[in-house]
Motif scaffolding. Structure first.
Motif: not given
Length: 372
Positions: A50-77
């Motif tokens: 959700r932070w990716v969406d907030v930063l890129t869609c509402s706060l002017g951060f370029p998508r290539e300027g946001v690095l995201t790390m997670i250990d699980e997908y929303p599907s559970g994979e």
């Protein structure tokens, strides 16, 4: 949400932003669910995406300027070690991400570090000095892998965070958001507002070993909020230091300087002391209570507000949650900051506010040098 992360240094991140943008907006967003472990949470991955969406869609951060790390997908994979979309939030990857975040930083840059997951306190149980500073740390997905060192786990201590943030220059803006159980201070800045007592500005300091020993955590904060699947964002067991780490610490000196006095820095943490940062199902989505309140407040304020206005709105939303949904929630948000950029002076994530601390520090130096 679910969009793939951009590639960059060491196989992830961003390259070339400094050449393309005179004032960079960069963010490192980390969400660790600890999937399949006895420390499993449900919400941190959702927070990060959700932070990716907030930063890129509402706060002017370029998508290539946001690095995201997670250990699980929303599907559970599970996210694999060689996943083409997201790097796993291991200690090694997070440290490389922090290096990417602060490298080539310059005046006018807006930099954001977000961590959702577990934090831990690591008391010195061997020959404890009651006045010694308590070690606090963020827990990567591989936190419990043994390592030789003063803290023998793959955690990221507040001292390590400071070493990276101390590299940032005057005239930059750093925003730190930690949705985890931090008892003391995550960032070494002098001032804090505890929104349990929102009218008071207080000194910001790390807990001592003795202060931590006096804390008593209230299990009702999550056990009596089971109707929203509440869980504490604190490890179920407390790591301890072995005897040899005490001797290693005697020969280990802090080498990082203080944060630059011209750096505008704001750190939002989910709780303090014996309070508990909660993971809960809110509006049908597993997420952190602070992340929920923060993102709701940003939307309510049309994504343009000061840090003080943001935290006041967050506190209002949290008090409604406590009254209507989670009566045993005991967490109150914390805002810490430096002496040269106040929370009522700077707009949230706005590069235009990056120069506030630099300008005030320059004026203060001029006043000190002025002859009598």
């Amino acid at each position: 949400v679910g969009e793939a992360a951009a590639s960059g240094p060491h196989g992830f991140g961003v390259q070339g932003c400094a050449d393309e943008m005179p004032a960079k907006r960069k963010a490192l967003c980390i969400g660790v669910n600890y999937a399949g472990s006895d420390s499993e949470l449900r919400g941190p991955m959702n927070d990060a995406l959700r932070w990716v969406d907030v930063l890129t869609c509402s706060l002017g951060f370029p998508r290539e300027g946001v690095l995201t790390m997670i250990d699980e997908y929303p599907s559970g994979e599970l996210v694999a070690e060689d996943d083409p979309n997201y790097p796993r939030p291991t200690q090694e990857n997070i440290l490389e991400g922090l290096d990417w975040l602060v490298q080539d930083a310059s005046e006018g840059d807006s930099l954001v570090f977000v961590f959702s997951g577990h934090a831990v306190q690591i008391p010195d149980t061997i020959a404890m000095d009651p006045d010694a500073r308590l070690d606090e740390a963020l827990c990567p997905v591989d936190w419990d892998a043994f390592e030789w060192g003063v803290v023998p786990y793959r955690v990221i201590t507040d001292e390590v965070l400071h070493q990276y943030f101390a590299r940032l220059p005057s005239g930059a803006l750093l925003t730190v958001v930690i949705d985890a159980c931090i008892a003391g201070s995550a960032v070494r800045v002098p001032l804090r507002i505890n929104f349990e007592y929102p009218d008071r500005e207080m000194d910001n300091h790390s807990l001592t070993q003795a202060e931590y020993q006096d804390l008593a955590f209230d299990c009702d904060a999550w056990l009596r909020n089971a109707h929203v699947n509440a869980l504490p964002r604190r490890l179920p067991r407390q790591p301890s230091k072995p005897l040899w780490s005490k001797f290693a610490q005697m020969f280990t000196k802090e080498t990082a300087p203080p944060l630059n006095e011209g750096l505008a820095v704001f750190c939002l943490t989910a709780c303090s002391g014996s309070q508990t940062a909660l993971d809960a199902s809110l509006e049908g989505i597993a997420q952190g209570c602070m992340s929920y309140c923060l993102q709701q407040a940003l939307e309510l304020l049309n994504y343009r507000c000061t840090y003080l206005e943001l935290c006041e709105a967050m506190d209002h939303i949290a008090r409604n949650l406590r009254r209507e949904v989670m009566p045993y929630m005991d967490q109150f948000f914390q805002l810490s900051y430096g002496k040269n950029a106040g929370p009522d002076e700077c707009l949230v994530f706005d590069p235009g506010s990056a120069f506030v601390a630099k300008d005030k520090a320059k004026r203060r130096r001029g006043q000190r040098r002025r002859p009598a």
